[in-house]
Design a protein around this motif. Structure first.
Motif, short mmCIF file in Angstrom:
data_model
loop_
_atom_site.label_atom_id
_atom_site.label_comp_id
_atom_site.label_asym_id
_atom_site.label_seq_id
_atom_site.Cartn_x
_atom_site.Cartn_y
_atom_site.Cartn_z
N PHE A 212 36.13 32.04 10.49
CA PHE A 212 35.10 32.05 11.52
C PHE A 212 35.26 33.21 12.50
N HIS A 213 35.91 34.27 12.06
CA HIS A 213 36.10 35.44 12.93
C HIS A 213 34.74 36.01 13.34
N LEU A 214 34.62 36.41 14.60
CA LEU A 214 33.33 36.87 15.11
C LEU A 214 32.84 38.15 14.46
N SER B 123 33.88 37.83 9.57
CA SER B 123 33.50 36.70 8.73
C SER B 123 32.16 36.95 8.05
N HIS B 124 31.79 36.05 7.15
CA HIS B 124 30.48 36.10 6.54
C HIS B 124 29.45 35.52 7.50
N VAL B 125 28.18 35.55 7.10
CA VAL B 125 27.10 35.30 8.05
C VAL B 125 27.14 33.91 8.68
N ILE B 126 27.29 32.85 7.88
CA ILE B 126 27.21 31.50 8.46
C ILE B 126 28.38 31.20 9.40
N PRO B 127 29.63 31.40 9.00
CA PRO B 127 30.71 31.13 9.95
C PRO B 127 30.64 32.00 11.19
N GLY B 128 30.19 33.25 11.03
CA GLY B 128 30.04 34.11 12.19
C GLY B 128 28.99 33.59 13.15
N LEU B 129 27.85 33.11 12.61
CA LEU B 129 26.80 32.56 13.44
C LEU B 129 27.25 31.27 14.13
N ILE B 130 28.00 30.45 13.41
CA ILE B 130 28.49 29.20 14.01
C ILE B 130 29.38 29.50 15.21
N HIS B 131 30.31 30.44 15.04
CA HIS B 131 31.23 30.77 16.14
C HIS B 131 30.46 31.39 17.31
N ARG B 132 29.56 32.31 17.02
CA ARG B 132 28.80 32.97 18.09
C ARG B 132 27.90 31.96 18.82
N GLY B 133 27.22 31.10 18.02
CA GLY B 133 26.35 30.10 18.63
C GLY B 133 27.12 29.12 19.50
N TYR B 134 28.32 28.77 19.05
CA TYR B 134 29.18 27.86 19.82
C TYR B 134 29.52 28.47 21.18
N LEU B 135 29.91 29.75 21.18
CA LEU B 135 30.27 30.42 22.43
C LEU B 135 29.05 30.59 23.34
N CYS B 136 27.89 30.90 22.74
CA CYS B 136 26.67 31.04 23.54
C CYS B 136 26.31 29.73 24.22
N LYS B 137 26.50 28.62 23.51
CA LYS B 137 26.23 27.31 24.10
C LYS B 137 27.18 27.04 25.26
N ASP C 227 16.11 31.19 9.37
CA ASP C 227 16.24 29.75 9.11
C ASP C 227 17.69 29.30 9.28
N VAL C 228 18.62 30.13 8.82
CA VAL C 228 20.04 29.81 8.97
C VAL C 228 20.39 29.70 10.46
N ALA C 229 19.94 30.67 11.24
CA ALA C 229 20.25 30.67 12.68
C ALA C 229 19.71 29.41 13.36
N ALA D 227 24.84 19.89 5.00
CA ALA D 227 26.05 20.68 4.81
C ALA D 227 26.40 21.45 6.09
N MET D 228 25.37 21.98 6.76
CA MET D 228 25.60 22.71 8.01
C MET D 228 26.14 21.77 9.08
#
Length: 323
Positions: A179-181, A184-198, A253-255, A303-304
């Motif tokens: 999940f490195h910012l 990482s690949h697109v989904i784990p990167g988005l998850i980590h970034r979205g988590y921090l933005c929240k 859609d992923v985002a 799955a997400m």
């Protein structure tokens, strides 16, 4: 497979995203199959060293091998260290092949990647197109090393009758990912970034327009299919493990799916000044469907949700989330 009391399945790279998913799938079967599964990590030995590789085989005496271990890296590393990515992966794979041959391993399943396909190609890609042209220059060291696994499978089958084969998954995501910012690949990167933005109350910014299309496979679904491959797929030629073309999703859609799973209710912004990359990399899963017409993939949102819940529950625990 072999008689129950003698079946030992060794998984290289067993502590990573796919290895952990295989372990979860197998543990759910506990009591139904008489198999011993061994999951290797880098701490078990250096697979680029033939002596250490042989010692690992001596220690665990596997009858079957799933080979997931590889030297991998992001775009910058692949471009800067092409020779190392080529040599280390070729040496590692050769050591595994040699030990499996010497010990008459009953089945070897190696894991490839869609990045091995030609840069200039038509879509959808299928298993027959791997060697039809050069891969993208940015990861040619890794890609050519992985292509050679396909060549080796056929040569060992033709000369020695070994049951060696490989799978080609599309974009994998799930628990235990990297999940490195930045790396990482697109989904784990988005998850980590979205988590921090929240957490910070900031807009969720996505690089690019969000228009590119990708096929994603949940790590647990891939694990189920890899176990099936080990037990039931007997071709030397590779098989693409992927959702169908109809299940392609856009990065936008992923985002939005990531945001929903995180409970993020802020603004989602797309930075069109950033490059989108390749618009699509569609893979054909017709071969898989011929074998398993009724296989049910986990719905993308489900799955997400499972992935995001694992990430948020383990984020603050040292050593649990690779970030």
């Amino acid at each position: 497979m072999s008689s129950p009391e003698k079946t030992v399945v060794m998984v290289t790279g067993g502590s990573g995203l796919v290895g952990k998913a295989i372990q979860e799938v197998i543990e759910a079967e506990e009591g139904t199959l008489n198999e011993r599964w061994v999951y290797l990590s880098s701490g078990d030995g250096d697979l680029t060293c033939p002596i250490q590789t042989s010692a690992i085989f001596d220690k665990y005496m596997p009858t079957h091998v799933i080979h997931l271990a590889a030297q991998v890296g992001g775009l910058f590393a692949n471009m800067k260290y092409k020779v190392q990515f080529w040599r280390n992966n070729v040496i590692m794979n050769d050591n595994i092949f040699q030990e499996c041959h010497k010990r008459n391993i009953k089945k070897l399943v190696s894991c490839l990647s869609t990045c091995i396909f030609p840069d200039k190609t038509t879509f959808p890609i299928d298993e027959t197109m791997i060697h039809d042209g050069a891969p993208h220059f940015s990861n040619e060291g890794y890609a050519y090393a992985k292509r050679m696994v396909d060549v080796q499978n056929r040569m060992y089958r033709d000369q020695y009758g070994m049951k060696f084969t490989s799978v080609i998954p599309t974009n994998i995501f799930g628990k235990h990912d990297n999940f490195h910012l930045e790396d990482s690949h697109v989904i784990p990167g988005l998850i980590h970034r979205g988590y921090l933005c929240k957490q910070k109350g900031e807009p969720f910014q996505i690089w690019g327009t969000g228009k590119p299309l990708r096929q994603f496979i949940f790590s647990k679904d891939l694990a189920r299919l890899m176990v099936w491959t080990l037990r039931s797929y007997d071709e030397a030629d590779p098989i693409i493990l992927s959702v169908g073309e109809e299940d392609e999703v856009s990065i936008a859609d992923v985002a939005h799916t990531v945001a929903k799973a995180l409970g993020f209710e802020g603004e989602i912004q797309f930075d069109a000044t950033k490059a989108d990359g390749q618009h699509k990399k569609t893979a054909n899963n017709a071969k898989l469907r011929r074998y398993l017409p009724d296989f049910k993939f986990t719905p993308f949102e489900d799955a997400m949700k499972e992935t995001v819940e694992w990430f948020t529950e383990n984020y603050a625990t040292p050593g649990r989330v690779r970030k």
